[in-house]
Design a protein around this motif. Structure first.
Motif, PDB file in Angstrom:
ATOM      1  N   TYR A 130      74.573  37.637  -5.838  1.00 65.61           N
ATOM      2  CA  TYR A 130      74.813  39.036  -5.488  1.00 65.61           C
ATOM      3  C   TYR A 130      76.009  39.594  -6.244  1.00 65.61           C
ATOM      4  N   MET A 131      77.071  38.806  -6.354  1.00 71.64           N
ATOM      5  CA  MET A 131      78.266  39.300  -7.044  1.00 71.64           C
ATOM      6  C   MET A 131      78.007  39.520  -8.538  1.00 71.64           C
ATOM      7  N   ALA A 132      77.090  38.726  -9.110  1.00 68.35           N
ATOM      8  CA  ALA A 132      76.708  38.985 -10.497  1.00 68.35           C
ATOM      9  C   ALA A 132      76.076  40.369 -10.619  1.00 68.35           C
ATOM     10  N   MET A 133      75.215  40.720  -9.653  1.00 66.82           N
ATOM     11  CA  MET A 133      74.613  42.048  -9.619  1.00 66.82           C
ATOM     12  C   MET A 133      75.686  43.117  -9.441  1.00 66.82           C
ATOM     13  N   GLU A 134      76.611  42.868  -8.524  1.00 64.30           N
ATOM     14  CA  GLU A 134      77.670  43.839  -8.242  1.00 64.30           C
ATOM     15  C   GLU A 134      78.534  44.082  -9.479  1.00 64.30           C
ATOM     16  N   THR A 163      71.355  48.665  -9.108  1.00 63.56           N
ATOM     17  CA  THR A 163      71.442  47.700 -10.199  1.00 63.56           C
ATOM     18  C   THR A 163      70.081  47.081 -10.477  1.00 63.56           C
ATOM     19  N   TYR A 164      69.331  46.811  -9.434  1.00 62.72           N
ATOM     20  CA  TYR A 164      67.979  46.276  -9.599  1.00 62.72           C
ATOM     21  C   TYR A 164      67.115  47.263 -10.396  1.00 62.72           C
ATOM     22  N   SER A 165      67.219  48.543 -10.070  1.00 64.24           N
ATOM     23  CA  SER A 165      66.474  49.572 -10.817  1.00 64.24           C
ATOM     24  C   SER A 165      66.945  49.623 -12.262  1.00 64.24           C
ATOM     25  N   LEU A 166      68.251  49.445 -12.475  1.00 65.26           N
ATOM     26  CA  LEU A 166      68.803  49.434 -13.832  1.00 65.26           C
ATOM     27  C   LEU A 166      68.193  48.295 -14.649  1.00 65.26           C
ATOM     28  N   LEU A 167      68.009  47.130 -14.004  1.00 60.21           N
ATOM     29  CA  LEU A 167      67.433  45.986 -14.706  1.00 60.21           C
ATOM     30  C   LEU A 167      65.981  46.228 -15.105  1.00 60.21           C
ATOM     31  N   TYR A 198      57.848  29.874 -15.521  1.00 58.86           N
ATOM     32  CA  TYR A 198      58.143  30.466 -14.214  1.00 58.86           C
ATOM     33  C   TYR A 198      58.919  31.770 -14.383  1.00 58.86           C
ATOM     34  N   PHE A 199      59.936  31.759 -15.277  1.00 62.34           N
ATOM     35  CA  PHE A 199      60.733  32.971 -15.480  1.00 62.34           C
ATOM     36  C   PHE A 199      59.882  34.116 -16.005  1.00 62.34           C
ATOM     37  N   VAL A 200      59.011  33.810 -16.956  1.00 61.72           N
ATOM     38  CA  VAL A 200      58.136  34.842 -17.527  1.00 61.72           C
ATOM     39  C   VAL A 200      57.229  35.419 -16.440  1.00 61.72           C
ATOM     40  N   GLU A 201      56.672  34.555 -15.615  1.00 66.00           N
ATOM     41  CA  GLU A 201      55.772  35.023 -14.559  1.00 66.00           C
ATOM     42  C   GLU A 201      56.531  35.822 -13.507  1.00 66.00           C
ATOM     43  N   ARG A 202      57.769  35.381 -13.193  1.00 67.76           N
ATOM     44  CA  ARG A 202      58.576  36.120 -12.205  1.00 67.76           C
ATOM     45  C   ARG A 202      58.960  37.500 -12.759  1.00 67.76           C
ATOM     46  N   LEU A 203      59.333  37.569 -14.015  1.00 63.99           N
ATOM     47  CA  LEU A 203      59.650  38.856 -14.628  1.00 63.99           C
ATOM     48  C   LEU A 203      58.435  39.772 -14.623  1.00 63.99           C
ATOM     49  N   SER A 204      57.270  39.190 -14.829  1.00 64.05           N
ATOM     50  CA  SER A 204      56.043  39.971 -14.796  1.00 64.05           C
ATOM     51  C   SER A 204      55.799  40.543 -13.403  1.00 64.05           C
ATOM     52  N   GLU A 205      56.003  39.716 -12.387  1.00 61.95           N
ATOM     53  CA  GLU A 205      55.802  40.166 -11.009  1.00 61.95           C
ATOM     54  C   GLU A 205      56.721  41.332 -10.667  1.00 61.95           C
ATOM     55  N   ASP A 206      57.957  41.295 -11.184  1.00 64.12           N
ATOM     56  CA  ASP A 206      58.941  42.340 -10.887  1.00 64.12           C
ATOM     57  C   ASP A 206      58.929  43.474 -11.909  1.00 64.12           C
ATOM     58  N   ASP A 207      58.004  43.410 -12.866  1.00 62.29           N
ATOM     59  CA  ASP A 207      57.878  44.448 -13.895  1.00 62.29           C
ATOM     60  C   ASP A 207      59.181  44.632 -14.663  1.00 62.29           C
ATOM     61  N   ARG A 248      69.581  26.917  -9.419  1.00 66.43           N
ATOM     62  CA  ARG A 248      68.324  26.202  -9.643  1.00 66.43           C
ATOM     63  C   ARG A 248      67.247  27.157 -10.158  1.00 66.43           C
ATOM     64  N   SER A 249      67.197  28.333  -9.569  1.00 68.84           N
ATOM     65  CA  SER A 249      66.316  29.374 -10.080  1.00 68.84           C
ATOM     66  C   SER A 249      67.200  30.461 -10.651  1.00 68.84           C
ATOM     67  N   ALA A 250      67.223  30.581 -11.979  1.00 70.17           N
ATOM     68  CA  ALA A 250      68.185  31.473 -12.623  1.00 70.17           C
ATOM     69  C   ALA A 250      67.858  32.943 -12.425  1.00 70.17           C
ATOM     70  N   LEU A 251      66.759  33.246 -11.731  1.00 69.68           N
ATOM     71  CA  LEU A 251      66.457  34.638 -11.409  1.00 69.68           C
ATOM     72  C   LEU A 251      66.713  34.941  -9.933  1.00 69.68           C
ATOM     73  N   ASP A 252      67.459  34.065  -9.252  1.00 67.35           N
ATOM     74  CA  ASP A 252      67.782  34.314  -7.847  1.00 67.35           C
ATOM     75  C   ASP A 252      68.502  35.646  -7.669  1.00 67.35           C
ATOM     76  N   PHE A 253      69.254  36.059  -8.687  1.00 61.53           N
ATOM     77  CA  PHE A 253      70.031  37.290  -8.544  1.00 61.53           C
ATOM     78  C   PHE A 253      69.118  38.511  -8.378  1.00 61.53           C
ATOM     79  N   LEU A 254      67.854  38.398  -8.802  1.00 56.02           N
ATOM     80  CA  LEU A 254      66.920  39.503  -8.590  1.00 56.02           C
ATOM     81  C   LEU A 254      66.584  39.668  -7.111  1.00 56.02           C
TER      82      LEU A 254
END
Length: 395
Positions: free
Chosen positions: A150-154, A259-263, A286-295, A180-186
């Motif tokens: 969360y603080m990375a997002m902040e 910030t999520y919208s900014l990403l 996994y990262f590619v598929e997760r990015l796809s899910e979140d557009d 462990r999951s480098a997209l946890d910040f999403l």
């Protein structure tokens, strides 16, 4: 090098390309030179050279004319020293000896300090001191699961807002947390909302949100039970902290969503960093598929630390056959050993190429660049420049 206003744009991860069609080479320089690229997020599993890649991209962009800040998460001390900075902290520090007309600042996320800055900016001085001294706040801001993400997002949101206001930077490079999951910040906005809206938190907030006489008998029984189990002071500290979360940190959710919208915006580009190993490339999928899910806008894949192609045209089988002939005759033990080494290197390169081809077949829309392994660690700006050259080279 003057940045261009129009160049390669990261395409969003979408449906697979037509059969037989691959996105091909990732044009790193075109991405860095495009003034519409305002944020580059490097994500990937741990131990794949993500922090070094982030720093090398930031340096290359600065030396091509961009005003850059790189936000790193828990970098090795030698990396800070490679940028000529004794110690990285929560404040952007200028990197000296950057060639060209651009500039580069570097900083490291200080999770607790970022949390403290939010409290100080959102609460009155008296209220802020109460929160900062609260034992639950101290535990949450230092080690609570998910706080780093969360603080990375902040911090990203803070830097972007400041840059928009004063024009200090036109490119932010982010090295995501080594979780462990480098997209946890999403997931940070959703996790925070779930926590603040949870039943236990609402229970603790009930005394603060209405007169005590309005509390139901059931709620009183629960509160009394918690007091007996946890102790009166413990429960009081917890209620004080949760009340502060609700009143002072109410803006957290809004800023996290912004910030999520900014990403997700077109000015952002995600780079997935991997190593040429089965596990690392599975994580990259996994990262590619997760990015796809979140557009999210994906620019491409960086495969780090690839084995360099051995010289000559001798195949692995030919090298092993020659080594066996020498062993049978009892001559040329050293030559036989070198031939076996050559065979091992050829097979390693072939195995890595097979893994990359398998990834490309599964994800043909993802552009890729391959960075060969260096002989030693990166310990200065020249080392980062070398990595940048390798990132941008055409294969």
């Amino acid at each position: 090098m003057t940045p261009r206003s129009s160049a390669h744009r990261p395409s969003r991860v979408g449906p697979a390309a037509a059969p037989g069609h691959h996105a091909g080479h990732l044009d790193v320089d075109a991405l860095l030179d495009d003034l519409r690229t305002g944020i580059i997020v490097c994500c990937g599993s741990g131990g794949v050279g993500k922090t070094t890649t982030s720093a090398a991209l930031a340096l290359r962009a600065a030396e091509r004319g961009r005003k850059v800040v790189v936000l790193t998460i828990d970098p090795a001390r030698r990396l800070a020293q490679s940028m000529g900075i004794e110690e990285l902290d929560n404040t952007p520090r200028p990197v000296k000896d950057v060639a060209g007309s651009g500039r580069l600042d570097a900083m490291m996320l200080d999770m607790k300090r970022t949390f403290d800055e939010v409290v100080l900016s959102q609460a009155s001085p008296e209220k802020a001191q109460q929160i900062l001294a609260n034992p639950f706040y101290i535990a949450l801001s230092s080690s609570f699961a998910g706080t780093q993400e969360y603080m990375a997002m902040e911090k990203l949101g803070q830097i972007h807002r400041d840059a928009q206001a004063d024009g200090s930077y036109d490119l932010i490079v982010v090295d995501t947390p080594p979780s462990r999951s480098a997209l946890d910040f999403l997931d940070a906005p959703e996790r925070l909302s779930s926590f603040l809206d949870g039943r236990f938190v609402r229970l603790l907030l009930a005394p603060a949100k209405g007169p005590a006489r309005l509390m139901t008998a059931g709620l009183s029984l629960i509160t009394n039970a918690l007091t007996r189990i946890l102790g009166a002071q413990f429960l009081k500290d917890l209620q004080t902290f949760v009340t502060a979360l609700d009143t002072v940190f109410g803006g957290f959710r809004q800023r996290a969503q912004q910030t999520y919208s900014l990403l997700k915006a077109d000015g952002t580009a995600f780079l997935v960093i991997a190593a040429p190993e089965a596990d690392a490339l599975r994580e990259a999928e996994y990262f590619v598929e997760r990015l796809s899910e979140d557009d999210m806008p994906l620019a491409g894949l960086v495969v780090n630390r690839a084995s360099p192609e051995p010289g000559g045209e001798l195949s692995a089988d030919e090298a092993m056959a020659a080594a066996q002939r020498l062993r049978r005759t009892g001559d040329g033990a050293l030559t036989a050993g070198l031939l076996r080494l050559h065979a091992d290197r050829v097979r390693m390169v072939e195995r890595e190429r097979t893994l990359r081809d398998r990834f490309a077949t599964a994800h043909p829309q993802v552009a890729t660049t391959v960075v060969p392994a260096l002989a030693g660690d990166v310990h200065d700006l020249d080392g980062l420049r070398r990595v940048g050259d390798l990132l941008a080279r055409r294969h």
